[in-house]
Design a protein around this motif. Structure first.
Motif, PDB file in Angstrom:
ATOM      1  N   ASP A 176       0.367 -20.824  -3.467  1.00 40.23           N
ATOM      2  CA  ASP A 176       1.524 -19.953  -3.383  1.00 40.23           C
ATOM      3  C   ASP A 176       1.747 -19.493  -1.946  1.00 40.23           C
ATOM      4  OD1 ASP A 176       2.531 -16.997  -5.245  1.00 40.23           O
ATOM      5  OD2 ASP A 176       3.491 -18.961  -4.993  1.00 40.23           O
ATOM      6  N   HIS A 183       7.791 -10.184   0.275  1.00 44.91           N
ATOM      7  CA  HIS A 183       7.534  -9.303  -0.853  1.00 44.91           C
ATOM      8  C   HIS A 183       6.666  -9.988  -1.889  1.00 44.91           C
ATOM      9  CE1 HIS A 183       8.295  -6.216  -3.874  1.00 44.91           C
ATOM     10  NE2 HIS A 183       8.510  -7.201  -4.722  1.00 44.91           N
ATOM     11  N   GLN A 184       6.983 -11.222  -2.140  1.00 43.51           N
ATOM     12  CA  GLN A 184       6.192 -11.926  -3.130  1.00 43.51           C
ATOM     13  C   GLN A 184       4.765 -12.135  -2.634  1.00 43.51           C
ATOM     14  OE1 GLN A 184       8.112 -15.280  -4.882  1.00 43.51           O
ATOM     15  NE2 GLN A 184       6.220 -15.951  -5.856  1.00 43.51           N
ATOM     16  N   LYS A 190       3.195 -10.302  -0.641  1.00 44.23           N
ATOM     17  CA  LYS A 190       2.528  -9.008  -0.716  1.00 44.23           C
ATOM     18  C   LYS A 190       2.010  -8.766  -2.127  1.00 44.23           C
ATOM     19  CE  LYS A 190       3.390  -4.097  -0.197  1.00 44.23           C
ATOM     20  NZ  LYS A 190       4.379  -3.190  -0.709  1.00 44.23           N
ATOM     21  N   GLY A 191       2.863  -9.092  -3.088  1.00 44.93           N
ATOM     22  CA  GLY A 191       2.461  -8.889  -4.472  1.00 44.93           C
ATOM     23  C   GLY A 191       1.261  -9.738  -4.854  1.00 44.93           C
ATOM     24  N   SER A 192       1.299 -10.997  -4.491  1.00 50.57           N
ATOM     25  CA  SER A 192       0.179 -11.839  -4.909  1.00 50.57           C
ATOM     26  C   SER A 192      -1.087 -11.551  -4.118  1.00 50.57           C
ATOM     27  CB  SER A 192       0.536 -13.325  -4.840  1.00 50.57           C
ATOM     28  OG  SER A 192       1.203 -13.630  -3.648  1.00 50.57           O
ATOM     29  N   SER A 201      -1.972  -8.698  -2.991  1.00 52.97           N
ATOM     30  CA  SER A 201      -2.576  -7.469  -3.518  1.00 52.97           C
ATOM     31  C   SER A 201      -3.192  -7.714  -4.885  1.00 52.97           C
ATOM     32  CB  SER A 201      -1.556  -6.336  -3.580  1.00 52.97           C
ATOM     33  OG  SER A 201      -0.522  -6.652  -4.477  1.00 52.97           O
TER      34      SER A 201
END
Lengths: 153, 607
Positions: free
Chosen positions: A53, A81-82, A84-86, A88
């Motif tokens: 990813d 943003h994505q 960052k989400g993954s 984290s």
């Protein structure tokens, strides 16, 4: 047994150092706890997904930032943003931190700043990848030697 | 993962085995989320596409207990998905995001999310999400319990106003109720027996919705708070929560309507209604007062205008058409519900999407309504409009958004879609709440800001009632229809050339269509016969509702052709009668129409 112990100690130390250096945070520990007999390769699976990813997102960002005509910051921001989400979700703290800075540059539409962040993200990502691969290798060695993976708190 | 095998047994050990649908476009997060949920012993289904998720949800309303969704997704915004789910399926939805901005969280709340979690999600947080399911069930149970009241009663009450001039209608209603019960059981939304149901829902009958709308109007939409509304309504056993959630839907509906007003026109076009009247109706501004048809005359012109006459109706034949037209959620919801019936479901989905304000004119096409219609035709008289969600007073006018103005009270889940054979609209039961909004939206599509959205189809709950109601209450509609028709006829003219109604066409046909509108008039008696106009209901936005509904009635009443008035909401769903045999040409008034319908053994719904 000695070999196993040794390996296990190595594993613990290595894990601790990763945490100390900020490569991994508590979330990673949570992931490790989720691993059980039903899903013995859970952590490795999640990590692999994350790497895939990550690469994809980094490529997207690079492409978007390279646009000479005009950078689509919204697109870059969406990718960041994505990421960052993954990051984290997996506990990749350093990667996540870069993402936070990255986002503010996106908002400010600062191309230079974004490019710098992109570089950093790429760097952190490769570092992390190497480290995790080392960790997983250690894990495999322990299992191969008949031991069990110690849980690092 | 053995947990996944739990399946139905899990229900008994709730929260173990609770069925969760997880949606996130990020594979890492999705895998993690899925694993965490399984670790909590839930039964998990994951997907990275919001559209797939919606499809799965629509396929079987009872397949999931809870939905968890990411906010940022490429194929569909998480909030949009949230809205859809809330309106169509009324399931609790939890939002998930890496971004915890207050604004986003607030957005989640206003869109109806029951919780907002931040990534990375911890297992501890997931261990308690089952509370949302329980809470909702409890609320529904209470609501349905209080409302459940035998539909016949409510139907009567709803229809009441105008209702039945016809004893037959009453009878029908009863029959209908039985049917509805049956249907309801099928759907699993049995209001009658909330305790037995998995998800009892409050049924917002036409009457109830009318009261609600009246209360809101009295207070002013901005100042309307659940507590005050509750007090004004003074309905026993109605809780503040019921009102609150209904209000929320209502507000969403209003919002949606104002946005889609323009789209109505588009939709009308999409519907293929040749009738431009419908489009014109879009500007139905006059609808402004669509009060719940319960008798208000306002609807008349306005309402009718919005309903594209037959043209729309024609389309209505296809269930889809009905739903779209403006059938605000009820329709859509109905559709969703209809799913039970099977075919309609798909179509309904479309409608449903429609409802949320999407102008999915396509929905009409897809609408299973046609299925329903077929069914109706074969069946008994469709008169069963009962399906129409007779939301209280919201006379949901499917008519191009304009209805919005009208108090679409009747628009209860309007069975409009009723077409889907039973489940259609009425099923909405649970959905009803949501449907309201959507329904309204649909009806109101006509862009008119529903100033008086009083009646916006409370549909959702209504639907349930509508079923019961519709049964035979053609009369109520008639009453209103008559009124409405008279007033509006002009617009209708349209397309209905073939429709027997042609003559009455504007009115008559309108009636059917208007019926939807009439619903406005609350005609919605339950069984408002839905006039099915085979021809063109074109713009009949609201009509959409009608037809299916009426058809539904058909269930046992072949003879009842009464205009299927959406019971609940007064939303008359006129369904274009597939056969076209319907109503005699000279029905000048709804009443006439209704009688005519009744006479007709033909089940076709008259629209």
């Amino acid at each position: 047994m000695d070999v196993v112990n040794q390996l296990q100690r190595q594993f613990i130390d290595y894990s601790a150092s990763l945490h100390r250096e900020g490569f991994l945070d508590d979330q990673f520990t949570q992931l490790q706890k989720l691993q059980d007999d039903n899903s013995p390769d859970f952590v490795v699976e999640v990590a692999s997904l994350f790497f895939e990813d990550c690469e994809k997102l980094i490529n997207n960002m690079a492409r978007a930032l390279e646009q000479q005509q005009g950078v689509d910051f919204k697109q870059v921001d969406a990718s960041v943003h994505q990421l960052k989400g993954s990051s984290s979700s997996i506990g990749a703290m350093r990667v996540k931190d870069v993402c936070i800075a990255f986002r503010s540059f996106c908002e400010a539409q600062n191309r230079e700043g974004c490019l710098r962040c992109l570089q950093q993200v790429t760097h952190e990502y490769s570092l992390l990848k190497n480290k995790l691969q080392t960790l997983f290798r250690l894990q495999q060695q322990i299992l191969a030697a008949g031991g069990s993976i110690p849980v690092v708190e | 993962m053995t947990v996944e095998q739990i399946g139905s047994e899990g229900k008994d050990q709730f929260p173990i085995g609770m069925r969760v649908l997880a949606v996130d476009d990020d594979p890492t997060c999705l895998l993690l989320l899925g694993t965490l949920l399984r670790r909590c012993q839930y039964h998990v289904t994951t997907t990275s596409q919001a559209k797939t998720a919606l499809k799965m949800l629509r396929e079987n309303k009872n397949k999931f207990d809870l939905v968890i969704s990411d906010v940022h997704m490429p194929d569909m915004d998480g909030f949009k998905l949230l809205e859809h789910v809330g309106l169509e399926m009324d399931l609790p939805v939890i939002m998930l995001s890496a971004n915890g901005d207050t604004k986003l969280v607030m957005k989640g709340i206003t869109h109806g999310a029951c919780d907002y979690l931040l990534k990375p999600v911890r297992i501890e947080e997931l261990q308690n999400i089952w509370q949302h399911v329980v809470r909702r069930k409890k609320k529904d149970r209470c609501n349905s319990g209080s409302k459940e009241k035998p539909h016949p009663d409510s139907g009567e009450a709803a229809g009441i106003g105008n209702v039945d001039n016809n004893g037959k209608l009453n009878k029908k209603r009863k029959d209908q109720n039985e049917d509805e019960d049956y249907e309801r059981d099928e759907n699993g939304h049995d209001n009658e027996d909330p305790s037995a149901q998995k998800k009892p829902r409050v049924v917002w009958s036409v009457e109830l919705h009318r009261k609600f709308v009246a209360a809101v109007n009295q207070l002013g939409i901005d100042k309307a708070v659940p507590k005050k509304i509750l007090e004004l309504m003074n309905v026993e056993k109605l809780t503040r929560e019921n009102v609150a959630s209904h209000l929320q839907k209502f507000r969403l509906y209003l919002k949606r309507i104002s946005c889609v007003a323009n789209q109505q026109a588009n939709m009308a076009a999409a519907l293929g209604t040749a009738d431009s009247a419908y489009l014109r109706m879009g500007s139905l501004n006059g609808l402004g007062n669509f009060h719940t048809l319960a008798g208000s005359d306002q609807l008349h012109n306005a309402a009718f205008r919005s309903f594209p006459p037959s043209g729309v109706l024609g389309r209505l034949n296809t269930p889809a058409g009905l739903g779209i037209r403006g059938l605000p959620s009820p329709g859509t919801i109905q559709l969703g519900h209809v799913q039970n019936s099977g075919n309609p479901t798909n179509d309904l989905s479309k409608l449903q999407s429609f409802v949320p304000g999407n102008h999915n004119t396509n929905i009409l096409q897809g609408m299973p309504m046609s299925l329903e219609l077929d069914r109706l035709q074969h069946n008994k008289s469709v008169g069963h409009i009962g399906e129409l969600p007779t939301t209280d007073s919201t006379t949901v006018f499917p008519g191009s958004g304009n209805l919005v103005d009208a108090r679409i009270t009747g628009f209860s889940n309007n069975p409009l879609l009723g077409v889907t054979s039973n489940s259609l609209m009425l099923e909405g039961s649970s959905q009803q709440a949501t449907s309201h909004t959507s329904v309204s939206a649909i009806g109101f599509q006509n862009g008119n800001a529903l100033s008086d959205f009083t009646s916006i189809a409370p549909a959702s709950n209504q639907l349930q009632d509508s079923k019961a109601g519709s049964q035979g209450q053609a009369s109520p509609i008639n009453c209103n229809a008559g009124q409405i028709i008279r007033s509006a006829p002009q617009e209708w003219n349209a397309p209905r050339k073939d429709a027997p109604y042609q003559s009455h066409a504007s009115i008559n046909s309108s009636i059917p269509i208007n019926s939807a509108m009439i619903q406005l008039g609350q005609c919605l008696d339950r069984n408002n016969s839905i006039f099915h106009k085979t021809t063109d209901l074109d713009s009949v936005g609201p009509l959409n509702f009608v037809d299916p509904l009426s058809i539904k009635h058909g269930e046992g009443d072949n003879s009842i052709m009464e205009p299927s008035v959406i019971e609940k909401e007064g939303y008359l769903m006129f369904q274009p009668r597939p056969h076209g045999s319907h109503v005699p040409d000279n029905i000048g008034s709804l009443e006439d129409l209704a009688s005519a319908m009744m006479k007709q053994a033909d089940a076709t719904v008259i629209l």
